[in-house]
Design a protein around this motif. Sequence first.
Motif, PDB file in Angstrom:
ATOM      1  N   THR A 152     117.963 -54.225 -45.305  1.00 41.16           N
ATOM      2  CA  THR A 152     118.645 -54.954 -46.379  1.00 41.16           C
ATOM      3  C   THR A 152     120.000 -55.413 -45.889  1.00 41.16           C
ATOM      4  N   ASP A 153     120.656 -56.247 -46.733  1.00 38.32           N
ATOM      5  CA  ASP A 153     122.043 -56.616 -46.439  1.00 38.32           C
ATOM      6  C   ASP A 153     122.953 -55.514 -46.968  1.00 38.32           C
ATOM      7  N   ALA A 154     124.271 -55.768 -46.956  1.00 42.05           N
ATOM      8  CA  ALA A 154     125.244 -54.745 -47.335  1.00 42.05           C
ATOM      9  C   ALA A 154     125.640 -54.816 -48.797  1.00 42.05           C
ATOM     10  N   VAL A 155     124.981 -55.663 -49.584  1.00 41.32           N
ATOM     11  CA  VAL A 155     125.306 -55.772 -51.004  1.00 41.32           C
ATOM     12  C   VAL A 155     124.674 -54.588 -51.748  1.00 41.32           C
ATOM     13  N   GLY A 156     125.498 -53.860 -52.506  1.00 44.71           N
ATOM     14  CA  GLY A 156     124.991 -52.695 -53.228  1.00 44.71           C
ATOM     15  C   GLY A 156     125.311 -51.398 -52.501  1.00 44.71           C
ATOM     16  N   ALA A 197     120.943 -47.144 -52.734  1.00 42.81           N
ATOM     17  CA  ALA A 197     120.049 -48.130 -53.350  1.00 42.81           C
ATOM     18  C   ALA A 197     119.415 -49.008 -52.283  1.00 42.81           C
ATOM     19  N   ASN A 198     120.193 -49.413 -51.276  1.00 43.41           N
ATOM     20  CA  ASN A 198     119.650 -50.256 -50.205  1.00 43.41           C
ATOM     21  C   ASN A 198     118.607 -49.513 -49.383  1.00 43.41           C
ATOM     22  N   LEU A 199     118.840 -48.219 -49.138  1.00 43.76           N
ATOM     23  CA  LEU A 199     117.870 -47.422 -48.382  1.00 43.76           C
ATOM     24  C   LEU A 199     116.552 -47.325 -49.142  1.00 43.76           C
ATOM     25  N   GLU A 201     120.857 -50.729 -44.942  1.00 46.51           N
ATOM     26  CA  GLU A 201     121.793 -51.702 -44.363  1.00 46.51           C
ATOM     27  C   GLU A 201     122.336 -51.246 -43.017  1.00 46.51           C
ATOM     28  N   THR A 202     121.704 -50.220 -42.393  1.00 45.89           N
ATOM     29  CA  THR A 202     122.274 -49.597 -41.185  1.00 45.89           C
ATOM     30  C   THR A 202     122.028 -50.379 -39.901  1.00 45.89           C
ATOM     31  N   GLN A 203     121.090 -51.335 -39.898  1.00 44.35           N
ATOM     32  CA  GLN A 203     120.759 -52.064 -38.655  1.00 44.35           C
ATOM     33  C   GLN A 203     120.795 -53.574 -38.892  1.00 44.35           C
ATOM     34  N   PRO A 204     121.964 -54.114 -39.176  1.00 42.64           N
ATOM     35  CA  PRO A 204     122.046 -55.563 -39.421  1.00 42.64           C
ATOM     36  C   PRO A 204     121.826 -56.344 -38.121  1.00 42.64           C
ATOM     37  N   VAL A 205     121.276 -57.546 -38.251  1.00 42.81           N
ATOM     38  CA  VAL A 205     121.098 -58.446 -37.090  1.00 42.81           C
ATOM     39  C   VAL A 205     122.050 -59.626 -37.174  1.00 42.81           C
ATOM     40  N   ALA A 206     122.796 -59.736 -38.287  1.00 41.68           N
ATOM     41  CA  ALA A 206     123.775 -60.808 -38.470  1.00 41.68           C
ATOM     42  C   ALA A 206     124.883 -60.287 -39.365  1.00 41.68           C
ATOM     43  N   SER A 207     125.916 -61.092 -39.541  1.00 39.33           N
ATOM     44  CA  SER A 207     127.063 -60.701 -40.353  1.00 39.33           C
ATOM     45  C   SER A 207     126.697 -60.727 -41.829  1.00 39.33           C
ATOM     46  N   ASN A 208     127.174 -59.728 -42.551  1.00 41.47           N
ATOM     47  CA  ASN A 208     126.936 -59.670 -43.985  1.00 41.47           C
ATOM     48  C   ASN A 208     127.998 -60.433 -44.771  1.00 41.47           C
TER      49      ASN A 208
END
Length: 462
Positions: free
Chosen positions: A397-401, A405-407, A438-445
């Motif tokens: 997921t992204d970093a919103v929230g 909840a994202n997990l 949100e622990t492994q993003p591939v781009a900027s949030n």
Amino acid sequence: MLKCLPIIALMLGSAGITNAQEIQETTTTEINPTLFSGNNGFRKWSFGLNVGALAPFSALGGKNDFSKWVPKLGYGASIKYQASHAFGIQLDGVMGDLAANNDKLVNGLAPVSPYRSFDTKMNWSASLSGVITLANINWSQMRTAVQPYLSVGAGAVSYTPRTINNAGISEGMLPKATDISFFVPVGIGVKMNLSKSVNLDFGYTMAYVDNDNLDGYFKPPYIGDKYSYGHIGLEFALGKKTKPQMATHNPPAQMNRELRAADAKMQAALEASEENMRKKMAEMKGMHEEMAKMKMDSDGDGVSDYFDKCPGTDKSVKVDGAGCPLPVVVPNKDTVIRITNNYVITEEDRKIVSEAIRNLEFEFAKSSIRNRSFPYLNRVADMMALKGFSLKLGGHTDAVGSNAANLTLSKDRAESVKNYLVSRGVNFGKIEAVGYGETQPVASNKTAAGRQKNRRVEFTLY
């Protein structure tokens, strides 16, 4: 003696009423004291009323100053303390009359006294005796039915004798009309249990007086006079009816009951122990079966079935710790492929997976897959079902929230893809779904485009 009958009938009638009342008291619970707890828990005090016949003689024989004794009415009362099952202390009081004459003379013998007859008024007598219960007759019952007894004691008697001489003239005792003398009572009898509180008493007491003027006549050599008292009476136990009488309580029956109760308790404990042992044995059997299952290796690849994630692998194929084939590098190609069930992961296979990833969409902030993604997932399902590949799904997921909840959302989305592929015929055990949040993003949030890239499910085919 006929005068005694109304009194006896009245006493027996009162006993019957008492017994009937006790029968109606069905709610009362009898307390059986523990045999080894001493003498507590019993009724020890009782009182008695009796009526019978008095006579100036003893059944054991001896000297008599008159040839024929005449039975007279006597009546009395008693108070008893039962110190133990076999021994009690009893206070007795008796009143009545004594009488005799010289009517029975054999072969013209001369009278044994210069008087024709006598009668003595027994003003009162009081004695304290020890009473020994000989045996309990009914050994099988908690409350015995019959109790024989013996008694012996000491006391004092007050009496006023009056004699009639041969001329028919009445004479008082000399030197005084009334006397008090010491006496020793010796008794025998039997008591019958009528109810929890009432006993019927048949008794016979011989009283040996330390004086020779009970019949109004001193006759040398000096030998003390005597009298006897045969009676019937009722004994009433005092105290709570929930407690048994100590005199009628049966210790052997109590011991038998307690031993049976202890045996039943021990038997119950033994059965519980055996049941517990059976459960332990069943648990051990289950552990042995589980261990045997963990050791089983059906495909012979060196990994037990319990841990083998790729069952049915050919023995010639090298596998990892999960029982799945190790990667094989094909010469002159940069692509790493894995041999699985004689199939290799081709570029076409990778293309199918890539298209599914690019076209995978979910409802906003939900794990529900949009309809437009299903055709691409169907191609992945068909390929896996045909070639037996395994697939790892990683939800992101992204970093919103919030992190939590994202997990959860990432895990739920990966599970949604897995469930859909399984519904299309893919082996459930071939797919692993993991959520990373949100622990492994591939781009900027920080940008919308970056957040879009971070909201993804990665497919790893092997």
